[in-house]
Design a protein around this motif. Structure first.
Motif, PDB file in Angstrom:
ATOM      1  N   ILE A  90       0.850  -1.184   0.082  1.00  0.00           N
ATOM      2  CA  ILE A  90      -0.060   0.207   0.028  1.00  0.00           C
ATOM      3  C   ILE A  90       0.940   1.383   0.083  1.00  0.00           C
ATOM      4  O   ILE A  90       0.496   2.424  -0.776  1.00  0.00           O
ATOM      5  CB  ILE A  90      -1.031  -0.040   1.142  1.00  0.00           C
ATOM      6  CG1 ILE A  90      -2.057   1.097   1.063  1.00  0.00           C
ATOM      7  CG2 ILE A  90      -0.179   0.220   2.484  1.00  0.00           C
ATOM      8  CD1 ILE A  90      -3.234   0.858   1.951  1.00  0.00           C
ATOM      9  N   THR A 187      -9.257   1.323   0.217  1.00  0.00           N
ATOM     10  CA  THR A 187      -8.869   0.210   0.507  1.00  0.00           C
ATOM     11  C   THR A 187      -9.018  -0.035   2.204  1.00  0.00           C
ATOM     12  O   THR A 187      -9.252   0.989   2.831  1.00  0.00           O
ATOM     13  CB  THR A 187      -7.476  -0.344   0.364  1.00  0.00           C
ATOM     14  OG1 THR A 187      -6.963  -1.377   0.593  1.00  0.00           O
ATOM     15  CG2 THR A 187      -6.458   0.837   1.006  1.00  0.00           C
ATOM     16  N   THR A 188      -8.955  -1.415   2.620  1.00  0.00           N
ATOM     17  CA  THR A 188      -9.041  -1.586   3.935  1.00  0.00           C
ATOM     18  C   THR A 188      -7.607  -1.564   4.555  1.00  0.00           C
ATOM     19  O   THR A 188      -6.868  -1.703   3.818  1.00  0.00           O
ATOM     20  CB  THR A 188      -9.449  -2.800   4.315  1.00  0.00           C
ATOM     21  OG1 THR A 188      -8.803  -3.764   3.587  1.00  0.00           O
ATOM     22  CG2 THR A 188     -10.964  -3.026   3.955  1.00  0.00           C
ATOM     23  N   VAL A 189      -7.313  -1.152   5.608  1.00  0.00           N
ATOM     24  CA  VAL A 189      -6.173  -1.330   6.396  1.00  0.00           C
ATOM     25  C   VAL A 189      -6.409  -2.104   7.497  1.00  0.00           C
ATOM     26  O   VAL A 189      -7.446  -2.038   8.136  1.00  0.00           O
ATOM     27  CB  VAL A 189      -5.603   0.088   6.794  1.00  0.00           C
ATOM     28  CG1 VAL A 189      -5.159   0.686   5.440  1.00  0.00           C
ATOM     29  CG2 VAL A 189      -6.309   0.997   7.436  1.00  0.00           C
ATOM     30  N   SER A 190      -5.104  -2.742   8.222  1.00  0.00           N
ATOM     31  CA  SER A 190      -5.265  -3.517   9.361  1.00  0.00           C
ATOM     32  C   SER A 190      -5.372  -2.475  10.506  1.00  0.00           C
ATOM     33  O   SER A 190      -4.981  -1.254  10.855  1.00  0.00           O
ATOM     34  CB  SER A 190      -4.340  -4.580   9.473  1.00  0.00           C
ATOM     35  OG  SER A 190      -2.875  -3.782   9.785  1.00  0.00           O
ATOM     36  N   ASN A 347      -5.018   6.613   8.119  1.00  0.00           N
ATOM     37  CA  ASN A 347      -4.257   5.414   7.637  1.00  0.00           C
ATOM     38  C   ASN A 347      -2.605   5.991   7.566  1.00  0.00           C
ATOM     39  O   ASN A 347      -2.455   6.771   6.993  1.00  0.00           O
ATOM     40  CB  ASN A 347      -4.514   5.046   6.285  1.00  0.00           C
ATOM     41  CG  ASN A 347      -3.663   4.038   5.471  1.00  0.00           C
ATOM     42  OD1 ASN A 347      -2.795   3.642   5.993  1.00  0.00           O
ATOM     43  ND2 ASN A 347      -4.067   3.819   4.427  1.00  0.00           N
ATOM     44  N   GLN A 361     -14.461  -9.317   3.688  1.00  0.00           N
ATOM     45  CA  GLN A 361     -13.013  -9.271   3.488  1.00  0.00           C
ATOM     46  C   GLN A 361     -12.446 -10.600   4.065  1.00  0.00           C
ATOM     47  O   GLN A 361     -13.183 -11.366   4.442  1.00  0.00           O
ATOM     48  CB  GLN A 361     -12.445  -8.403   4.683  1.00  0.00           C
ATOM     49  CG  GLN A 361     -12.855  -6.805   4.206  1.00  0.00           C
ATOM     50  CD  GLN A 361     -12.133  -6.222   2.765  1.00  0.00           C
ATOM     51  OE1 GLN A 361     -11.012  -6.718   2.541  1.00  0.00           O
ATOM     52  NE2 GLN A 361     -12.731  -5.360   2.200  1.00  0.00           N
ATOM     53  N   ARG A 426      -6.608  -6.384   0.815  1.00  0.00           N
ATOM     54  CA  ARG A 426      -6.525  -4.979   0.351  1.00  0.00           C
ATOM     55  C   ARG A 426      -7.097  -4.765  -0.821  1.00  0.00           C
ATOM     56  O   ARG A 426      -6.905  -5.545  -1.851  1.00  0.00           O
ATOM     57  CB  ARG A 426      -5.010  -4.436   0.487  1.00  0.00           C
ATOM     58  CG  ARG A 426      -4.469  -4.791   1.595  1.00  0.00           C
ATOM     59  CD  ARG A 426      -4.960  -3.661   2.514  1.00  0.00           C
ATOM     60  NE  ARG A 426      -4.192  -3.894   4.108  1.00  0.00           N
ATOM     61  CZ  ARG A 426      -4.651  -4.769   4.951  1.00  0.00           C
ATOM     62  NH1 ARG A 426      -5.690  -5.479   4.851  1.00  0.00           N
ATOM     63  NH2 ARG A 426      -3.985  -4.823   6.240  1.00  0.00           N
ATOM     64  N   GLN A 427      -7.766  -3.690  -1.314  1.00  0.00           N
ATOM     65  CA  GLN A 427      -8.368  -3.421  -2.379  1.00  0.00           C
ATOM     66  C   GLN A 427      -7.443  -2.563  -3.410  1.00  0.00           C
ATOM     67  O   GLN A 427      -7.794  -1.540  -3.841  1.00  0.00           O
ATOM     68  CB  GLN A 427      -9.673  -2.433  -2.318  1.00  0.00           C
ATOM     69  CG  GLN A 427     -10.716  -3.610  -1.659  1.00  0.00           C
ATOM     70  CD  GLN A 427     -10.549  -3.977  -0.301  1.00  0.00           C
ATOM     71  OE1 GLN A 427     -10.150  -2.968   0.728  1.00  0.00           O
ATOM     72  NE2 GLN A 427     -10.242  -5.160   0.255  1.00  0.00           N
ATOM     73  N   ASP A 460      -8.725  -8.843  -4.824  1.00  0.00           N
ATOM     74  CA  ASP A 460      -7.839  -8.093  -3.716  1.00  0.00           C
ATOM     75  C   ASP A 460      -6.713  -8.779  -3.621  1.00  0.00           C
ATOM     76  O   ASP A 460      -6.126  -9.824  -4.281  1.00  0.00           O
ATOM     77  CB  ASP A 460      -8.712  -8.585  -2.301  1.00  0.00           C
ATOM     78  CG  ASP A 460      -9.945  -7.862  -2.147  1.00  0.00           C
ATOM     79  OD1 ASP A 460     -10.410  -6.741  -3.029  1.00  0.00           O
ATOM     80  OD2 ASP A 460     -10.676  -7.828  -1.134  1.00  0.00           O
ATOM     81  N   ASP A 463      -2.400  -8.103   2.340  1.00  0.00           N
ATOM     82  CA  ASP A 463      -1.480  -7.058   3.368  1.00  0.00           C
ATOM     83  C   ASP A 463      -0.120  -7.456   3.166  1.00  0.00           C
ATOM     84  O   ASP A 463       0.420  -8.423   3.140  1.00  0.00           O
ATOM     85  CB  ASP A 463      -2.061  -7.473   4.593  1.00  0.00           C
ATOM     86  CG  ASP A 463      -1.271  -6.456   5.731  1.00  0.00           C
ATOM     87  OD1 ASP A 463      -0.724  -5.550   5.253  1.00  0.00           O
ATOM     88  OD2 ASP A 463      -1.545  -6.598   6.759  1.00  0.00           O
TER      89      ASP A 463
END
Length: 732
Positions: A90, A187-190, A347, A361, A426-427, A460, A463
Motif C-alpha cells: 500500500i 482500501t481496508t487497512v489493518s 491510515n 474481507q 486489500r483493495q 483483492d 496485506d
RNA sequence: GGACGCGUAGCUCAGUUGGUUAGAGCGUUCGAUUCACAUUCGAAAGGUCACAGGUUCGAAUCCUGUCGCGUCCACCA
C-alpha cells in the motif's frame, strides 16, 4: 613494508576494499573456508521498503547487523546475512499514485489492472536498485547471491502456499466484518496500521427528542434511530429498554428506540448517545448485542446514501455544514463547542481518514484451534490443539525466543491479549493477489488457477505483512525443502526497530509457527529510532533529515558506523550528532597513525609478518625481559578481548565499541606507545617491545574490524597479512 | 483511561546483576610542536547522578512518592 600516507583517506580505500570482499566470495557463507564444518549463524535482513531511499535509521539498523555478522564470521561461524527488499504494497502504490498524479495528472482508473501493476512494479524495482547501491556503500557484508524481494516469483509461490495451507486449516476465512476503510486510498487497512491523530473540531449538541446528544460528525446521524444510555443512569430511570419514542429529526419525524447498554459512559456529556452501527466499531458491537438494524449511511467514497434523503449524493465533508444549518433552522441545535480535542483515525501509510465500514474481507483467525503435526515449539507438543495466539505467546513465554530489551516482552503479551482477527485483504493492485477463484457459487483456493472455463480470481491483494511474515524462510527457498532451509533456519537473531514488533516480529512468529511448527529466530534485538540531535524525529516537514551517504562521503563509512553504535543503548533512541561522526573520523585517523608508528619501527626488525609470541605463549611470569609497561598493556589487552567478546555475545555493541576505543587510544597509544619510544632504544628490550607493539596492533585490528571494517582491513593488508581480515580468527 | 521508558558535566549520551576519587564524544580554558598523528599531545574547569523519603556497612544503580519529558496501547459518542 609499504609507506603509509600521513592521514587516512577513506575515499581512496572504501570502494577498493569492498570490491576485494566481493571478489573473495566470503559474503556467501558456503564459500568460507571449511564451510561444512562451521556452525551456521543466520540473520535475515529486515527488508527495506522499495518506496524510497535509505535513511539514517537503515544505516543504524544495518550497521548493527553487520557488526554481529562480521563478528560471527570471524568466530568461525557459517555466517549468512540474507538481504532483500519489501514491496510494501500500500505504501508503494500510494507513493506511485501520488507521483503519477503530479507528473501526468492520471490516476489508477486510467489503466487496466495489469498495466497498472506493471507500472508500479517497474517503479519499485528501480527504487530497489538505488537501495542496493546504498547498501553496498555502507560496507555491509550481505550475501548478494541470495538477494530476495517480497514480490518476486519464489516469494509468490511461498505466499500462495502459505495462504492455501491456512485456508485449508480454516485459519483464513472470508467474512463481513467491521473494517478500517480508507476512502482516499479505497482500501481496508489493518488495526495496526491505524494512527490516531489529535484534531480540533466543532462539537455539536443536538436535541434528540428529550435527549441531548453530542457529536463531531453530524453527517453520520441520519441512520441514528437508537438512543443508548447506561442501565444505571438515574437521569433516565423513567425510560425502559426497548421503549419507542417519536421525535423530530433531520429529515422529519422518526421513531427512536431506547437501548440500555453499559457501553454508554454516564460521565460523558448527557450520558445519552445515538449510535451509527454501520460506521463505528463500538456502535456495531452494541447493535449486535441487541440485534439492532445496521443501516449504511456513507458509501466507499465518503458520499451519503439515499438514507440521507435530500443530502444523498453529497460528500460528507460538504454535507456537514449543510446538515447543521438545517438542524439549526429546525431549532434542534442546542450548543456548539469550539476547539473540541479528539482523536481521528488515519491510515499511516499515506492514506486518509479512516471510515469504519462493514465489508466482505479476508481474515486470519487468531483464536481458532488447529493441530500442529510437527512441532518444535516448546509448550505445544505435536498433535495438540493450539491457536495462532497461543503460538505467538508460548514461543516467547517459554524463552525459546528471547526479546531484548526484555521490557518489550510485556508490551508484546499485552498486544496479543488485545489482538483481533487480522484483516489481510486489500483493495489495491500492488501486492500478492489472493489465490482464490470463483465461478458462480464455487470457490477454489490453490497455488495455480483452476482448470476449466469461467473462473475469476479474487480482485483483492494481500496485506504486505503477510508476505513479510514468511521472510525468514521464504528467503531460504520454502516451500521447497532446500538445503538452505535445513542449514540456516531457524535464523539466529532478528534485528528490527521496536516500532515493528507487532507488524512484523509477531507475524513472523505466527507464520513460522503454523507453517513450519518452529520459531523463525532465536533472539530478537530491538533497536531504537535515530532522531536528530534535539531528539526530534527526522521528517520532511522539519527538514532535519541527514543522508547517511553524505556522512560517509564526508567522514567515511567507518566513522558513521562507529558513531551510530557508540552512543546507543539497546532499545533506546539514538540522537544523531554530526560532531560524533567527526570524532570517529579522528579515531580512524588515530588508528592509522598508530599503525604508521608500528610499521616504521618494525621495518628493520628481525620479525616480520610472522611475528611470534615467544615470551608469552606459555608461562608469562618466566618470560624474557619484560617491562611493567609490556605486562600492563598485554594484561589489559587480554581483559579487553574477554570483555569485548562477552559484550558482543550479548548484543551490547555500544559497550564493546567503547572499550576498544578507550583501549586503543588511551591505553595503547597514550601510554604504551609513549613508553615504547624509550624501550626501543634499549637493546635488551628491543625485540620484546616490537613484539608487543605488533601483537597489540594486530589484535586491535581484529577486535575493531566488525565496527570499522574498511580502515582495519586496509591497515591489515599494509601490514603484509595474507588473509583478508574479514575471515581471520577472532582473538581469544 | 491503561502500560512502559527517560530525567547523569554546557550539548548528545554510556554506566550488565548496588562496591574504591561517576565516564565518553563534542564544546570551553591554559600550555606544548622538527622525533606516528594539529584529524595531535599534556593539563584544567565543569556533575548535591530531576526532587523527597526508605532499604543497606555502602545507592546514579533497589523500593515508595512527587515533578518534568517521551513512547506505545485503548479510545469518548
Amino acid at each position: 613494508m609499504k609507506e603509509l600516507e600521513k592521514t587516512y583517506d577513506h575515499s581512496k580505500v572504501e570502494q577498493k576494499i569492498y570490491q576485494k570482499w566481493l571478489d573473495s566470495g566470503y559474503f556467501n557463507p558456503d564459500m568460507l573456508p571449511n564451510a561444512k564444518d562451521r556452525e551456521p549463524f543466520t540473520i535475515a535482513l529486515p527488508p527495506p521498503n522499495v518506496t524510497g531511499v535509505l535513511h539514517m535509521g537503515h544505516a543504524f539498523e544495518d550497521t548493527i547487523q553487520d557488526v554481529i555478522i562480521r563478528y560471527q564470521r570471524m568466530r568461525g561461524r557459517r555466517a549468512l546475512w540474507l538481504p532483500g527488499t519489501d514491496h510494501a504494497a500500500i505504501a508503494t502504490q500510494a507513493k506511485f499514485e501520488k507521483e503519477l498524479y503530479k507528473k501526468e495528472k492520471k490516476s489508477r482508473h486510467d489503466f487496466s489492472r495489469e498495466e497498472f501493476f506493471r507500472m508500479i512494479q517497474k517503479f519499485a524495482l528501480s527504487n530497489q536498485q538505488g537501495i542496493l547501491s546504498q547498501l553496498h556503500k555502507l560496507g555491509l557484508s550481505m550475501d548478494w547471491s541470495r538477494l530476495a524481494f517480497t514480490l518476486d516469483k519464489q516469494r509468490e509461490k511461498a505466499v500462495r502456499t502459505a495462504f492455501k495451507k491456512m485456508y485449508e486449516a480454516g485459519l483464513i476465512y472470508r467474512g463481513k466484518r467491521m473494517v478500517n476503510w480508507d476512502p482516499k486510498a479505497q482500501t481496508t487497512v489493518s488495526d495496526d496500521e491505524i494512527e490516531y491523530v489529535e484534531q480540533k473540531d466543532l462539537f455539536y449538541h443536538f436535541k434528540y427528542g428529550p435527549f441531548d446528544i453530542a457529536t463531531v460528525r453530524p453527517e453520520t446521524k441520519f441512520g441514528d434511530k437508537y438512543v443508548v444510555m447506561h442501565p444505571k443512569d438515574k437521569r433516565y430511570k423513567k425510560y425502559k429498554h426497548g421503549q419507542k419514542i417519536e421525535l423530530e429529526w433531520i429529515n422529519g419525524p422518526i421513531t427512536a428506540t431506547i437501548i440500555k447498554d453499559e457501553a454508554a459512559d454516564m460521565e460523558f456529556g448527557s450520558g445519552a448517545m445515538t449510535i451509527t452501527p454501520a460506521h463505528s466499531a463500538i456502535d456495531f458491537e452494541i447493535a449486535q448485542r441487541h440485534g439492532l438494524d445496521i443501516d449504511r449511511v456513507i458509501d466507499d467514497r465518503g458520499v451519503l446514501l439515499p438514507i440521507a434523503g435530500e443530502f444523498a449524493g453529497i460528500h460528507i465533508k460538504k454535507a456537514r455544514l449543510e446538515i447543521v444549518e438545517k438542524l439549526r433552522k429546525k431549532g434542534l441545535v442546542t450548543k456548539i463547542e469550539e476547539n473540541y480535542v479528539h482523536n481521528v483515525a488515519t491510515n499511516m501509510r499515506g492514506g486518509g481518514i479512516i471510515e469504519p465500514q462493514i465489508k466482505l474481507q479476508w481474515f486470519i483467525d487468531v483464536n481458532k484451534k488447529f493441530t500442529l503435526k510437527n512441532s518444535k515449539i516448546s509448550g505445544i507438543p505435536a498433535g495438540e490443539k493450539t491457536t495462532l495466539k497461543d503460538v505467538m505467546r508460548k514461543t516467547v513465554e517459554s524463552g525459546q525466543i528471547k526479546i531484548m530489551p526484555e521490557r518489550f516482552e510485556k508490551i508484546y503479551f499485552h498486544w496479543i491479549d488485545n489482538l483481533r482477527d487480522w484483516c489481510i485483504s486489500r483493495q489495491i493492485v500492488y501486492g500478492h493477489r489472493i489465490p482464490v477463484w470463483y465461478r458462480g457459487d464455487e470457490i477454489h483456493c490453490d497455488i495455480n488457477s483452476p482448470k476449466g472455463e469461467g473462473w475469476l480470481q479474487d480482485t483483492d491483494t494481500l496485506d504486505t505483512w503477510f508476505s513479510s511474515g514468511l521472510w525468514t524462510f521464504s528467503t531460504l527457498g520454502w516451500p521447497d525443502e532446500t538445503a538452505d532451509l535445513k542449514t540456516y533456519h531457524p535464523t539466529s537473531v532478528m534485528i528490527p526497530g521496536y516500532e515493528i514488533l507487532f507488524f512484523w516480529v509477531a507475524r513472523m512468529i505466527l507464520m513460522s509457527g503454523f507453517l513450519l511448527g518452529d520459531i523463525p529466530f532465536r533472539q530478537v534485538v530491538l533497536h531504537g529510532m535515530v532522531r536528530d540531535k534535539l531528539g526530534r524525529k527526522f521528517s520532511k516537514s522539519l527538514d532535519n533529515g541527514v543522508d547517511p551517504l553524505d556522512m560517509t562521503a564526508k567522514y567515511g563509512t567507518d566513522a558513521l558506523r562507529m558513531a551510530l553504535i557508540f552512543g546507543s543503548g539497546p532499545g533506546n533512541d539514538v540522537a544523531f550528532d554530526e560532531q560524533r561522526v567527526k570524532g570517529m573520523k579522528h579515531f580512524a585517523n588515530k588508528l592509522w597513525n598508530i599503525s604508521r608508528y608500528v610499521m616504521t619501527n618494525t621495518e628493520n626488525a628481525p620479525v616480520g609478518a610472522g611475528f611470534s609470541r615467544p615470551q608469552y605463549d606459555d608461562g608469562r611470569a618466566s618470560a624474557a625481559p619484560t617491562t611493567d609497561a609490556d605486562k600492563n598493556i598485554l594484561d589489559k589487552l587480554d581483559s579487553v578481548i574477554k570483555s569485548v567478546t562477552n559484550n558482543l555475545e550479548n548484543y551490547r555493541l555500544h559497550e564493546a565499541a567503547q572499550e576498544i576505543y578507550q583501549f586503543t587510544w588511551h591505553e595503547f597509544a597514550d601510554v604504551y606507545i609513549e613508553a615504547s619510544k624509550n624501550q626501543l632504544k634499549d637493546e635488551k628490550l628491543f625485540e620484546q617491545t616490537l613484539y608487543t607493539l605488533h601483537f597489540t596492533l594486530l589484535t586491535i585490528l581484529k577486535l575493531l574490524h566488525p565496527f570499522m571494517p574498511f580502515v582495519t582491513e586496509e591497515i591489515w593488508s599494509k601490514l603484509g597479512q595474507k588473509d583478508l581480515l574479514l575471515i581471520v580468527e577472532w582473538p581469544k
